[in-house]
Scaffold this active site. Sequence first.
Site, PDB file in Angstrom:
ATOM      1  N   GLY A   1       0.502  16.556   2.145  1.00 19.50           N
ATOM      2  CA  GLY A   1      -0.464  17.210   1.568  1.00 19.50           C
ATOM      3  C   GLY A   1       0.188  18.357   0.586  1.00 19.50           C
TER       4      GLY A   1
ATOM      5  N   ASP B   1      -0.814  -0.235  -6.518  1.00 19.16           N
ATOM      6  CA  ASP B   1      -0.569   0.041  -7.691  1.00 19.16           C
ATOM      7  C   ASP B   1      -0.520  -0.342  -8.719  1.00 19.16           C
ATOM      8  OD1 ASP B   1       0.904   1.945  -5.221  1.00 19.16           O
ATOM      9  OD2 ASP B   1       1.958   0.957  -4.950  1.00 19.16           O
TER      10      ASP B   1
ATOM     11  N   LEU C   1      -2.300   6.493   2.832  1.00 23.47           N
ATOM     12  CA  LEU C   1      -1.279   5.237   2.591  1.00 23.47           C
ATOM     13  C   LEU C   1      -3.001   4.384   3.585  1.00 23.47           C
ATOM     14  CD1 LEU C   1       1.863   7.207   4.304  1.00 23.47           C
ATOM     15  CD2 LEU C   1       1.028   6.357   2.012  1.00 23.47           C
TER      16      LEU C   1
ATOM     17  N   ASN D   1      -4.224   7.181  -8.193  1.00 19.80           N
ATOM     18  CA  ASN D   1      -3.338   7.584  -7.047  1.00 19.80           C
ATOM     19  C   ASN D   1      -2.442   8.377  -8.197  1.00 19.80           C
ATOM     20  OD1 ASN D   1      -2.381   6.647  -4.679  1.00 19.80           O
ATOM     21  ND2 ASN D   1      -0.935   5.334  -5.854  1.00 19.80           N
TER      22      ASN D   1
ATOM     23  N   HIS E   1       2.022   8.080  -7.036  1.00 19.71           N
ATOM     24  CA  HIS E   1       2.824   6.826  -6.898  1.00 19.71           C
ATOM     25  C   HIS E   1       4.495   7.569  -7.301  1.00 19.71           C
ATOM     26  CE1 HIS E   1       4.647   3.432  -5.300  1.00 19.71           C
ATOM     27  NE2 HIS E   1       5.300   3.596  -5.786  1.00 19.71           N
TER      28      HIS E   1
ATOM     29  N   ILE F   1     -12.829  -0.695  -2.640  1.00 18.66           N
ATOM     30  CA  ILE F   1     -13.671   0.913  -3.936  1.00 18.66           C
ATOM     31  C   ILE F   1     -15.158   0.580  -4.860  1.00 18.66           C
ATOM     32  CG2 ILE F   1     -13.796   2.261  -6.237  1.00 18.66           C
ATOM     33  CD1 ILE F   1     -10.581   1.987  -5.319  1.00 18.66           C
TER      34      ILE F   1
END
Length: 194
Positions: A13, A151, A93, A108, A110, A98
């Site tokens: 977090g 990704d 994870l 996101n 990465h 969606i």
Amino acid sequence: MTHSLAVLVSGTGRHLENLADLALDEQADFDAEVSVVLSNRTGVAALDRAARFGLRAEVLEGAEGESVESYGRRVFDVVRDAGADTVVLAGFLKKLWIPADFAGRVINIHPSLLPAFGGKGYFGMNVHRAVLERGCQVSGCTVHLVDEVYDNGPILLQRWCAVEPEDSAEDLAARVFQEELLALPEALRRFWRR
Ligand code: GRF
């Protein structure tokens, strides 16, 4: 317009904390509030951080045998209930389905320069180990829109850093993370300006 963020987490977090800090900082040019934090795991540090900021936090664990779509529907029920307009996967994870009303509004971060070192299995320290094993001389992070493939969605912003010859995976992760802390808020600012 003040944007409303749903931040999805699974672990530490640090991004959540950074976004919550920026949202409180009037000098930060970050016109947003974190309206809900959603974790797929109980007992993670991200939930403690959410509590310290007094943020609404929900734990939604996947049920045994539950489909990706069914889980996603439950997640977005919470997201809508919180009034969020943008969803950030900040170390989340779990595979996320969606719904149509949130297509193009899920982001996101990465820890590699996608499309390199992305996809299934490339998370956490695995990414940095793979970058070192391949002998890359640069690495970095990518903020992108999420679609149905891991990704994969359109890239919003990347920041890069050097890989030093003596780097351990932890060294590299720490250097990349410094770039991540700048990349995610800047990508959100640009996304909201579009
Ligand atoms: C970050 O490295 C991010 O790139 C990746 O997961 C990590 C999240 O870290 N997707 P934290 O949970 O925000 O500390």
